[in-house]
Enzyme design. Structure first.
Site, PDB file in Angstrom:
ATOM      1  CB  CYS A 192     -59.600  -5.927  33.040  1.00 47.94           C
ATOM      2  SG  CYS A 192     -60.135  -5.950  34.404  1.00 47.94           S
ATOM      3  CG  ASP A 193     -55.288  -5.703  27.696  1.00 46.48           C
ATOM      4  OD1 ASP A 193     -55.688  -4.985  26.915  1.00 46.48           O
ATOM      5  OD2 ASP A 193     -54.200  -6.645  27.465  1.00 46.48           O
ATOM      6  CB  SER A 194     -58.021 -10.561  28.312  1.00 50.94           C
ATOM      7  OG  SER A 194     -58.660 -10.349  29.561  1.00 50.94           O
ATOM      8  N   GLY A 247     -54.456  -9.036  32.845  1.00 52.39           N
ATOM      9  CA  GLY A 247     -53.880  -8.208  33.742  1.00 52.39           C
ATOM     10  C   GLY A 247     -55.178  -7.259  34.605  1.00 52.39           C
TER      11      GLY A 247
END
Length: 210
Positions: free
Chosen positions: A76-78, A113
């Protein structure tokens, strides 16, 4: 079937544990700034967060190349899109203070993501990726409250310089979208991606402790 969380985020780990999943944790070591720069300034924000998530999951998948396990790896990436700019972790009090000057009393879009890779006998056999978008409406903290928040250190290592599930929650008036994705991992989206790679929550709920 085991779930591997490709992240050092305690918030993401807490969300998964609270939802009945007992993940292994492997940190990817991906250079987020370098990868973002390689995508170029014209890359859409949705593309940036999704490709970062994919890179993290892929890097962790490589560490299982010699195993015979059946795994799903979640990366994940924010980032926060506000004022026409995309913001990740501020890393310093000065940058976080500047971010809050833009955020206070305004609204932004928290983009997260997600990438899910299924690994069988060390080989990636299926993968799926997507992003979630949640509108966040920020309050205007007093100068004293903001300085105390910055001094806590919490906003320095989180996307957008705020949290929903910690001290920063005091300064979020409301959101439009999935709260778990604001924390860092969107459960509804991950459920959908798990289905796309051929597994289910039922399999993960029955997994043993790491």
């Amino acid at each position: 079937m085991r779930l591997v969380l490709a992240s050092a985020s305690p918030a993401r780990l807490s969300v998964l544990r609270g939802a009945g999943v007992k993940p292994m944790v492997r940190v990817s070591g991906v250079d987020e700034d370098a990868l973002t720069a390689s995508l170029g300034p014209s890359a859409a924000p949705e593309t940036v967060v999704t490709e970062l998530a994919r890179a993290k999951a892929s890097a962790v998948a490589e560490t299982f190349a010699d195993t015979t396990s059946d795994l799903v790896i979640v990366g994940c990436d924010s980032m926060l899109s506000i004022g026409g700019e995309l913001h990740g972790k501020p890393h310093s009090v000065e940058v976080a203070r500047q971010r809050w000057q833009t955020m206070a009393g305004a609204s932004g879009v928290l983009l997260t993501g997600h990438a899910v890779l299924r690994v069988t006998d060390g080989v990636v056999v299926a993968q799926a990726a997507a992003h979630s978008s949640t509108v966040v409406h920020f309050a205007t903290p007093s100068s004293a409250d903001l300085e105390a928040y910055l001094g806590s250190g919490e906003p320095l290592q989180v996307a957008g310089a705020f949290t929903l599930d910690g001290l920063g929650g005091w300064f979020v008036d409301r959101i439009e979208g999935d709260p778990s994705s604001v924390i860092g991992i969107g459960l509804p989206l991950v459920r959908t991606l798990l289905t796309r790679v051929g597994t289910s929550l039922a399999e993960l709920w029955g997994a043993p402790d790491s």
